[in-house]
Design a protein around this motif. Structure first.
Motif, PDB file in Angstrom:
ATOM      1  N   GLU A 113       1.534  -7.990   9.627  1.00 29.32           N
ATOM      2  CA  GLU A 113       0.158  -7.527   9.731  1.00 29.32           C
ATOM      3  C   GLU A 113      -0.271  -6.925   8.403  1.00 29.32           C
ATOM      4  O   GLU A 113       0.569  -6.512   7.608  1.00 29.32           O
ATOM      5  N   SER A 114      -1.568  -6.893   8.176  1.00 29.36           N
ATOM      6  CA  SER A 114      -2.066  -6.419   6.890  1.00 29.36           C
ATOM      7  C   SER A 114      -3.280  -5.536   7.072  1.00 29.36           C
ATOM      8  O   SER A 114      -4.026  -5.666   8.041  1.00 29.36           O
ATOM      9  N   ASP A 115      -3.473  -4.670   6.122  1.00 32.78           N
ATOM     10  CA  ASP A 115      -4.664  -3.843   6.111  1.00 32.78           C
ATOM     11  C   ASP A 115      -5.875  -4.677   5.734  1.00 32.78           C
ATOM     12  O   ASP A 115      -5.755  -5.787   5.230  1.00 32.78           O
ATOM     13  N   GLY A 116      -7.028  -4.156   5.991  1.00 38.92           N
ATOM     14  CA  GLY A 116      -8.299  -4.785   5.701  1.00 38.92           C
ATOM     15  C   GLY A 116      -9.259  -3.711   5.243  1.00 38.92           C
ATOM     16  O   GLY A 116      -8.810  -2.682   4.767  1.00 38.92           O
ATOM     17  N   PRO A 117     -10.563  -3.916   5.406  1.00 39.61           N
ATOM     18  CA  PRO A 117     -11.202  -5.030   6.089  1.00 39.61           C
ATOM     19  C   PRO A 117     -11.779  -6.088   5.165  1.00 39.61           C
ATOM     20  O   PRO A 117     -12.560  -6.918   5.596  1.00 39.61           O
ATOM     21  N   VAL A 118     -11.409  -6.066   3.887  1.00 35.14           N
ATOM     22  CA  VAL A 118     -11.977  -7.047   2.954  1.00 35.14           C
ATOM     23  C   VAL A 118     -11.062  -8.247   2.748  1.00 35.14           C
ATOM     24  O   VAL A 118     -11.183  -8.975   1.766  1.00 35.14           O
ATOM     25  N   GLY A 119     -10.156  -8.463   3.688  1.00 33.14           N
ATOM     26  CA  GLY A 119      -9.238  -9.588   3.591  1.00 33.14           C
ATOM     27  C   GLY A 119      -7.813  -9.125   3.797  1.00 33.14           C
ATOM     28  O   GLY A 119      -7.559  -7.987   4.193  1.00 33.14           O
TER      29      GLY A 119
ATOM     30  N   CYS B 135      -5.352  -7.710   2.322  1.00 31.49           N
ATOM     31  CA  CYS B 135      -5.066  -6.967   1.090  1.00 31.49           C
ATOM     32  C   CYS B 135      -4.629  -5.554   1.408  1.00 31.49           C
ATOM     33  O   CYS B 135      -5.457  -4.663   1.549  1.00 31.49           O
ATOM     34  N   ASN B 136      -3.349  -5.369   1.541  1.00 28.45           N
ATOM     35  CA  ASN B 136      -2.819  -4.058   1.867  1.00 28.45           C
ATOM     36  C   ASN B 136      -2.867  -3.172   0.637  1.00 28.45           C
ATOM     37  O   ASN B 136      -1.967  -3.177  -0.186  1.00 28.45           O
ATOM     38  N   PHE B 137      -3.950  -2.385   0.520  1.00 28.28           N
ATOM     39  CA  PHE B 137      -4.116  -1.566  -0.668  1.00 28.28           C
ATOM     40  C   PHE B 137      -3.106  -0.428  -0.735  1.00 28.28           C
ATOM     41  O   PHE B 137      -2.905   0.161  -1.787  1.00 28.28           O
ATOM     42  N   ILE B 138      -2.449  -0.105   0.380  1.00 29.27           N
ATOM     43  CA  ILE B 138      -1.480   0.985   0.371  1.00 29.27           C
ATOM     44  C   ILE B 138      -0.200   0.549  -0.331  1.00 29.27           C
ATOM     45  O   ILE B 138       0.431   1.328  -1.041  1.00 29.27           O
ATOM     46  N   SER B 139       0.218  -0.682  -0.149  1.00 32.94           N
ATOM     47  CA  SER B 139       1.467  -1.170  -0.750  1.00 32.94           C
ATOM     48  C   SER B 139       1.168  -2.003  -1.990  1.00 32.94           C
ATOM     49  O   SER B 139       1.417  -3.203  -2.041  1.00 32.94           O
ATOM     50  N   LEU B 140       0.633  -1.363  -3.004  1.00 35.20           N
ATOM     51  CA  LEU B 140       0.212  -2.083  -4.205  1.00 35.20           C
ATOM     52  C   LEU B 140       1.378  -2.702  -4.959  1.00 35.20           C
ATOM     53  O   LEU B 140       1.209  -3.655  -5.707  1.00 35.20           O
ATOM     54  N   THR B 141       2.576  -2.161  -4.782  1.00 34.53           N
ATOM     55  CA  THR B 141       3.733  -2.690  -5.492  1.00 34.53           C
ATOM     56  C   THR B 141       4.425  -3.806  -4.725  1.00 34.53           C
ATOM     57  O   THR B 141       5.332  -4.440  -5.242  1.00 34.53           O
ATOM     58  N   ASP B 142       4.024  -4.040  -3.478  1.00 32.86           N
ATOM     59  CA  ASP B 142       4.640  -5.079  -2.649  1.00 32.86           C
ATOM     60  C   ASP B 142       3.971  -6.419  -2.950  1.00 32.86           C
ATOM     61  O   ASP B 142       2.764  -6.565  -2.778  1.00 32.86           O
ATOM     62  N   PRO B 143       4.727  -7.420  -3.395  1.00 35.06           N
ATOM     63  CA  PRO B 143       4.117  -8.707  -3.765  1.00 35.06           C
ATOM     64  C   PRO B 143       3.611  -9.526  -2.585  1.00 35.06           C
ATOM     65  O   PRO B 143       2.908 -10.507  -2.761  1.00 35.06           O
ATOM     66  N   THR B 144       3.947  -9.117  -1.346  1.00 40.47           N
ATOM     67  CA  THR B 144       3.550  -9.890  -0.173  1.00 40.47           C
ATOM     68  C   THR B 144       2.058 -10.102  -0.102  1.00 40.47           C
ATOM     69  O   THR B 144       1.580 -11.153   0.293  1.00 40.47           O
ATOM     70  N   TRP B 145       1.291  -9.105  -0.496  1.00 41.14           N
ATOM     71  CA  TRP B 145      -0.149  -9.154  -0.291  1.00 41.14           C
ATOM     72  C   TRP B 145      -0.914  -9.665  -1.515  1.00 41.14           C
ATOM     73  O   TRP B 145      -2.121  -9.596  -1.571  1.00 41.14           O
ATOM     74  N   LYS B 146      -0.217 -10.166  -2.516  1.00 36.64           N
ATOM     75  CA  LYS B 146      -0.888 -10.658  -3.713  1.00 36.64           C
ATOM     76  C   LYS B 146      -1.359 -12.102  -3.509  1.00 36.64           C
ATOM     77  O   LYS B 146      -0.743 -12.881  -2.808  1.00 36.64           O
ATOM     78  N   GLY B 147      -2.474 -12.438  -4.137  1.00 35.77           N
ATOM     79  CA  GLY B 147      -2.923 -13.821  -4.152  1.00 35.77           C
ATOM     80  C   GLY B 147      -3.806 -14.242  -3.002  1.00 35.77           C
ATOM     81  O   GLY B 147      -4.145 -15.409  -2.888  1.00 35.77           O
TER      82      GLY B 147
END
Length: 206
Positions: free
Chosen positions: A21-27, A29-41
């Protein structure tokens, strides 16, 4: 944090897989885990403030479909799982222009907020992605939001602050809900039986 945030754990004895699961609401984009590459791209969409300014529920439902479709195509750089749940939309109201999460909420108008949120949920859930509507309820500040005591009448609570949530439950048919970290009076919302059971489940049929 590691046992539930941004996922649900697998339960072997009922063959339930782990979900992503991921944070939103703009897509996605988990802004909390900025160092985690999962949410990039992943795509980033416009803020809910701009979305509500369109007054176009059909457009917002299409946007929800786009997010849901993207969720099915597997998280970028993840382990191959698709996104199952999305921490969105936010349907608290703009009580003040200084609200720390105003970009996550649609409007200062309860009906417009609920209607837009319901449309977005319908679109996203049509692709099989469940939407965690947030932050239930009365989350009107970001700084020091943990345990802040909010004092208001039941009439104000129902007519202003709960109305968008009622709309997304009854019209949007949301299948998930995220509680707030605040308090209504002195009762913590995450453990408030009146809010989570008597109103959300018993009255609204969540």
């Amino acid at each position: 944090y590691n046992t539930a945030a941004f996922k649900t754990n697998k339960i072997d004895n009922i063959n339930k897989p782990q979900t992503l699961e991921s944070d939103g609401p703009v897509g996605w984009c988990n802004f909390i885990s900025l160092t985690d590459p999962t949410w990039k791209g992943n795509n980033v969409y416009t803020s809910q403030v701009v979305m509500s300014a369109t007054w176009n529920v059909d457009l917002i439902e299409e946007m929800g479909k786009c997010v849901g479709e993207e969720g099915l195509w597997v998280a970028v750089n993840s382990d191959g799982r698709p996104y199952s749940g999305w921490y969105a939309p936010g349907v608290n109201i703009h009580r003040s222009q200084f609200g720390g999460r105003n970009f996550e909420y649609f409007s200062e108008d309860s009906y417009l907020t609920g209607t837009m949120g319901a449309a977005e949920i319908k679109g996203c859930q049509s692709k099989g992605v469940y939407c965690y509507v947030k932050h239930f309820a009365v989350n009107e500040q970001e700084t020091h939001r943990m345990g802040a005591c909010n004092w208001l009448t039941e009439q104000a609570l129902r007519e202003l602050y709960l109305k968008p949530f009622e709309i997304v439950v009854k019209q949007g048919k949301t299948r998930a809900m995220m509680s707030s970290f605040t308090r209504i009076g002195t009762r913590w919302t995450g453990g408030d039986y009146r809010l989570l059971t008597e109103i959300l489940r018993d009255e609204w049929g969540f």
